[in-house]
Scaffold this active site. Structure first.
Site, PDB file in Angstrom:
ATOM      1  N   LYS A 149       1.048  -1.317   0.222  1.00 15.38           N
ATOM      2  CA  LYS A 149      -0.097   0.125  -0.072  1.00 15.38           C
ATOM      3  C   LYS A 149       0.873   1.143   0.001  1.00 15.38           C
ATOM      4  O   LYS A 149       1.589   1.658   1.045  1.00 15.38           O
ATOM      5  CB  LYS A 149      -0.983  -0.053   1.281  1.00 15.38           C
ATOM      6  CG  LYS A 149      -1.810   1.230   0.964  1.00 15.38           C
ATOM      7  CD  LYS A 149      -2.582   1.833   2.315  1.00 15.38           C
ATOM      8  CE  LYS A 149      -1.614   2.926   2.794  1.00 15.38           C
ATOM      9  NZ  LYS A 149      -1.920   3.972   1.895  1.00 15.38           N
TER      10      LYS A 149
ATOM     11  N   GLU B 227       9.278   0.866  10.922  1.00 14.50           N
ATOM     12  CA  GLU B 227      10.552   2.235  10.888  1.00 14.50           C
ATOM     13  C   GLU B 227       9.795   3.388  11.189  1.00 14.50           C
ATOM     14  O   GLU B 227       8.748   3.942  10.278  1.00 14.50           O
ATOM     15  CB  GLU B 227      11.113   2.015   9.498  1.00 14.50           C
ATOM     16  CG  GLU B 227      11.548   0.774   9.181  1.00 14.50           C
ATOM     17  CD  GLU B 227      13.059   0.643   9.659  1.00 14.50           C
ATOM     18  OE1 GLU B 227      13.528   1.550  10.384  1.00 14.50           O
ATOM     19  OE2 GLU B 227      13.669  -0.339   9.216  1.00 14.50           O
TER      20      GLU B 227
ATOM     21  N   CYS C  36      13.868  10.489   6.870  1.00  9.88           N
ATOM     22  CA  CYS C  36      13.571   9.937   8.329  1.00  9.88           C
ATOM     23  C   CYS C  36      14.673  10.322   9.103  1.00  9.88           C
ATOM     24  O   CYS C  36      14.539  10.617  10.135  1.00  9.88           O
ATOM     25  CB  CYS C  36      13.051   8.549   8.251  1.00  9.88           C
ATOM     26  SG  CYS C  36      13.810   7.549   7.209  1.00  9.88           S
TER      27      CYS C  36
ATOM     28  N   GLU D  55       9.872  16.366  15.624  1.00 11.06           N
ATOM     29  CA  GLU D  55      10.475  16.298  14.031  1.00 11.06           C
ATOM     30  C   GLU D  55       9.723  17.389  13.356  1.00 11.06           C
ATOM     31  O   GLU D  55       8.458  17.464  13.490  1.00 11.06           O
ATOM     32  CB  GLU D  55       9.994  14.653  13.665  1.00 11.06           C
ATOM     33  CG  GLU D  55      10.623  14.390  12.160  1.00 11.06           C
ATOM     34  CD  GLU D  55      10.107  12.875  11.915  1.00 11.06           C
ATOM     35  OE1 GLU D  55       9.091  12.506  12.376  1.00 11.06           O
ATOM     36  OE2 GLU D  55      11.098  12.547  11.588  1.00 11.06           O
TER      37      GLU D  55
HETATM   38  P1  NAP Z   1       1.900   7.978   8.221  1.00 12.27           P
HETATM   39  O1  NAP Z   1       0.893   9.100   8.429  1.00 12.27           O
HETATM   40  O2  NAP Z   1       2.298   7.180   9.425  1.00 12.27           O
HETATM   41  O3  NAP Z   1       1.541   7.130   7.020  1.00 12.27           O
HETATM   42  C1  NAP Z   1       2.452   6.142   6.675  1.00 12.27           C
HETATM   43  C2  NAP Z   1       1.512   5.166   5.593  1.00 12.27           C
HETATM   44  O4  NAP Z   1       0.741   4.706   6.737  1.00 12.27           O
HETATM   45  C3  NAP Z   1       0.809   5.741   4.573  1.00 12.27           C
HETATM   46  O5  NAP Z   1       0.682   4.843   3.770  1.00 12.27           O
HETATM   47  C4  NAP Z   1      -0.704   5.894   5.262  1.00 12.27           C
HETATM   48  O6  NAP Z   1      -1.769   6.037   4.635  1.00 12.27           O
HETATM   49  C5  NAP Z   1      -0.625   4.653   6.059  1.00 12.27           C
HETATM   50  N1  NAP Z   1      -1.573   4.625   7.353  1.00 12.27           N
HETATM   51  C6  NAP Z   1      -2.130   5.836   7.891  1.00 12.27           C
HETATM   52  N2  NAP Z   1      -3.239   5.235   8.883  1.00 12.27           N
HETATM   53  C7  NAP Z   1      -3.225   4.036   8.712  1.00 12.27           C
HETATM   54  C8  NAP Z   1      -3.859   2.935   9.409  1.00 12.27           C
HETATM   55  N3  NAP Z   1      -4.929   3.140  10.236  1.00 12.27           N
HETATM   56  N4  NAP Z   1      -3.484   1.851   8.985  1.00 12.27           N
HETATM   57  C9  NAP Z   1      -2.595   1.596   8.246  1.00 12.27           C
HETATM   58  N5  NAP Z   1      -2.112   2.162   7.559  1.00 12.27           N
HETATM   59  C10 NAP Z   1      -2.285   3.576   7.637  1.00 12.27           C
HETATM   60  O7  NAP Z   1       3.212   8.853   7.804  1.00 12.27           O
HETATM   61  P2  NAP Z   1       3.429   9.829   6.595  1.00 12.27           P
HETATM   62  O8  NAP Z   1       2.717  10.914   7.057  1.00 12.27           O
HETATM   63  O9  NAP Z   1       3.143   9.094   5.439  1.00 12.27           O
HETATM   64  O10 NAP Z   1       5.097  10.078   6.775  1.00 12.27           O
HETATM   65  C11 NAP Z   1       5.691  10.806   7.777  1.00 12.27           C
HETATM   66  C12 NAP Z   1       6.315   9.898   8.912  1.00 12.27           C
HETATM   67  O11 NAP Z   1       6.848   9.100   8.529  1.00 12.27           O
HETATM   68  C13 NAP Z   1       7.404  10.885   9.554  1.00 12.27           C
HETATM   69  O12 NAP Z   1       6.877  10.876  10.950  1.00 12.27           O
HETATM   70  C14 NAP Z   1       8.723  10.110   9.400  1.00 12.27           C
HETATM   71  O13 NAP Z   1       9.367  10.076  10.580  1.00 12.27           O
HETATM   72  C15 NAP Z   1       8.155   8.721   8.875  1.00 12.27           C
HETATM   73  N6  NAP Z   1       9.341   8.135   8.355  1.00 12.27           N
HETATM   74  C16 NAP Z   1      10.008   7.191   8.936  1.00 12.27           C
HETATM   75  C17 NAP Z   1      10.844   6.639   8.151  1.00 12.27           C
HETATM   76  C18 NAP Z   1      11.755   5.596   8.773  1.00 12.27           C
HETATM   77  O14 NAP Z   1      12.480   4.593   8.177  1.00 12.27           O
HETATM   78  N7  NAP Z   1      11.970   5.392  10.160  1.00 12.27           N
HETATM   79  C19 NAP Z   1      11.066   6.684   6.828  1.00 12.27           C
HETATM   80  C20 NAP Z   1      10.222   7.826   6.423  1.00 12.27           C
HETATM   81  C21 NAP Z   1       9.227   8.194   6.913  1.00 12.27           C
HETATM   82  P3  NAP Z   1      -2.047   7.642   3.790  1.00 12.27           P
HETATM   83  O15 NAP Z   1      -1.840   7.140   2.314  1.00 12.27           O
HETATM   84  O16 NAP Z   1      -3.754   7.397   3.933  1.00 12.27           O
HETATM   85  O17 NAP Z   1      -1.477   8.549   4.532  1.00 12.27           O
END
Ligand code: NAP
Ligand code: MG
Length: 455
Positions: free
Chosen positions: A150, A226, A260, A357
């Site tokens: 996804k 992650e 990240c 962050e």
């Molecule tokens: P996010 O809001 O957590 O979304 C990540 C993914 O999860 C998206 O595909 C999102 O779908 C999905 N998602 C949301 N709610 C869900 C649920 N209830 N059940 C299953 N999946 C769900 O994060 P983001 O806004 O995309 O990215 C920013 C964050 O990611 C930042 O906080 C950053 O630190 C973190 N990040 C971490 C890493 C790492 O390697 N540690 C790498 C990159 C990013 P949608 O398409 O609907 O949003």
């Protein structure tokens, strides 16, 4: 539908029978590289991605605002390397033999086998759409699983192009499934699904916690997370200052800060603090902001409108709480989601921008007193995140000591952002658990079976 399994031949029986029950026909098992020299689907896929690298990089520039040159080298380049690297693991996944309880009259032997876990769900964020997909999918397939991916709602396009390439690479339909849609619907369904045995997730800590709970309550599925970070970068006065400035810049501004492992907070030793800030601000002034498709652009637009708004509020809060805004802090006055590369100094530990962050091009600088190594270490570790960290010093003893003490999954010494397909990547504490990349990533998609003989 005909389904073939890539990877090793020990695909879980329960998955086979589930697929048969659903009316699919298992047509065979690929090992990669195939012992008869027939099929090497993951290697083939890497080659195809390379043939289409300019197209993939252009899509990433259009969809995610990634600067094309960086997209070509990193977003797409590392994705290709990742598939090549894991293609090489497919025929090297093995267990061990373990002597147990050798007392007579019976002899015993135990052996372990590593099996694929079954159907895996992979849920990824928008900052490196293709690269995050590749890090997880390559390991997952090399381990012999099938996968449902996804992508993030705001950046689904490279995943769809990737899907097209997987078919060209000869990977049968059904092995790799791309399912765009919202997290709350599609992502949630994957986390809840009783036939999915593993979720690989990259995203925010908040959503990660929620997914972990869903994985537990549905069928105790395996999960790796992650999550967010607020990675400290400590710059000692005895460093190579030019390198520290150059790497300090990329630790924050790489991929517009949508990274990240971005250094969320820089701690600079007092005696070089002002010089460091002056040189950073000079460098920021030279950054070329513009169309991400132009080959000379350094800094492109942020990923989407809501993210841009969040960055504006983040900076306003920094100013309100008394940090010094040295440069930037605003949207760039031109069409698009451009945000100025920003530098804050005089950031104190209690401030919001010291703790949270931004995920944007915002450098947050704090000072530490000359020689206060343990003091700065305790400030650097005073966070619930633990994804990455860094240190600049010419003193080997200091470098080793600091790398021992920093509580983060990755420590960069005199460099930053140097990830590699062969090196495990993943966080500590609330930055999550489980590794991407390297041999360690395979285990996230395998289960160990223990077989014991008596003779
Ligand atoms: P996010 O809001 O957590 O979304 C990540 C993914 O999860 C998206 O595909 C999102 O779908 C999905 N998602 C949301 N709610 C869900 C649920 N209830 N059940 C299953 N999946 C769900 O994060 P983001 O806004 O995309 O990215 C920013 C964050 O990611 C930042 O906080 C950053 O630190 C973190 N990040 C971490 C890493 C790492 O390697 N540690 C790498 C990159 C990013 P949608 O398409 O609907 O949003
Ligand atoms: Mg989100």
């Amino acid at each position: 539908m005909k389904i073939a399994v890539i990877g090793q031949s020990l695909f879980g029986q329960e998955v086979y029978s589930h697929l048969r029950k659903e009316g699919h026909e298992i047509v065979g098992v690929f090992t990669i590289p195939d012992k008869d020299g027939k099929a090497d689907p993951l290697g083939e896929l890497a080659d195809l991605m390379e043939q289409h690298q300019e197209e993939l990089a252009t899509i990433e520039a259009l969809d995610a605002g990634a600067v094309y040159t960086l997209a070509l080298k990193t977003h797409v380049g590392m994705s290709i390397q990742t598939f090549r690297y894991f293609a090489g693991w497919c025929d090297k996944i093995q267990g061990s033999t373990i002597p147990i309880n050798q007392a007579r009259p019976n002899r015993n032997l135990t052996l372990t086998k590593k099996e694929p876990v079954g159907v895996c769900g992979i849920i990824i964020p928008w900052n490196y759409p293709l690269m995050m997909l590749s890090w997880k999918t390559a390991a997952c397939l090399a381990a012999g699983n099938t996968v449902v991916i996804k992508p993030a709602q705001v950046t689904p396009l490279t995943a769809l192009k990737f899907a097209e390439l997987t078919l060209k690479a000869g990977i049968p339909k059904g092995v790799i499934n791309i399912l765009p849609g919202s997290g709350s619907l599609v992502g949630q369904r994957l986390a809840d699904h009783p036939d999915v045995r593993k979720i690989g997730f990259t995203g925010s800590t908040e959503v990660g916690k929620h997914i972990m709970k869903s994985c537990a309550l549905s069928n105790v599925k395996k999960v790796s997370l992650e999550l967010g970070g607020k990675s400290p970068l400590i710059i000692f006065a005895d460093c190579d200052l030019s390198k520290a400035v150059q790497m300090g810049m990329s630790s924050v501004f790489f991929n517009k800060g949508e990274n990240c492992i971005a250094a969320g907070r820089l701690f600079v030793e007092d005696s070089i603090h002002d010089q460091f800030v002056r040189r950073v601000v000079e460098e920021v002034g030279k950054m070329k902001i513009g169309n991400p498709l132009n080959r000379d652009t350094d800094h492109g637009p942020q990923n989407h409108q809501a993210h841009l708004n969040k960055l504006r509020e983040y900076c306003q809060r920094g100013v309100r709480e008394g940090a010094t805004l040295v440069c930037g802090g605003n949207q760039v006055p031109r069409p698009g989601f451009f945000f100025e590369p920003t530098v804050f100094t005089d950031v104190e530990d209690h401030m919001f921008i010291a703790k949270e962050e931004s995920f944007g091009p915002i450098m947050v600088i704090s000072r530490f007193a000359d020689g206060d190594m343990d003091g700065v270490l305790s400030r650097a570790n005073a966070t619930e995140f633990g994804l990455a960290s860094g240190v600049f010093t010419r003193d080997i003893n200091k470098a080793l000591y600091v790398s021992d003490k920093l509580a983060a999954g990755t420590v960069f010494v005199n460099t930053y952002n140097k990830t590699d397909v062969a090196a495990p990547f993943g966080g500590f504490k609330q930055s999550g658990f489980g590794k991407d990349l390297g041999e360690a990533a395979l285990n996230e998609y395998l289960r160990v079976k223990t077989v014991t003989f008596e003779y």
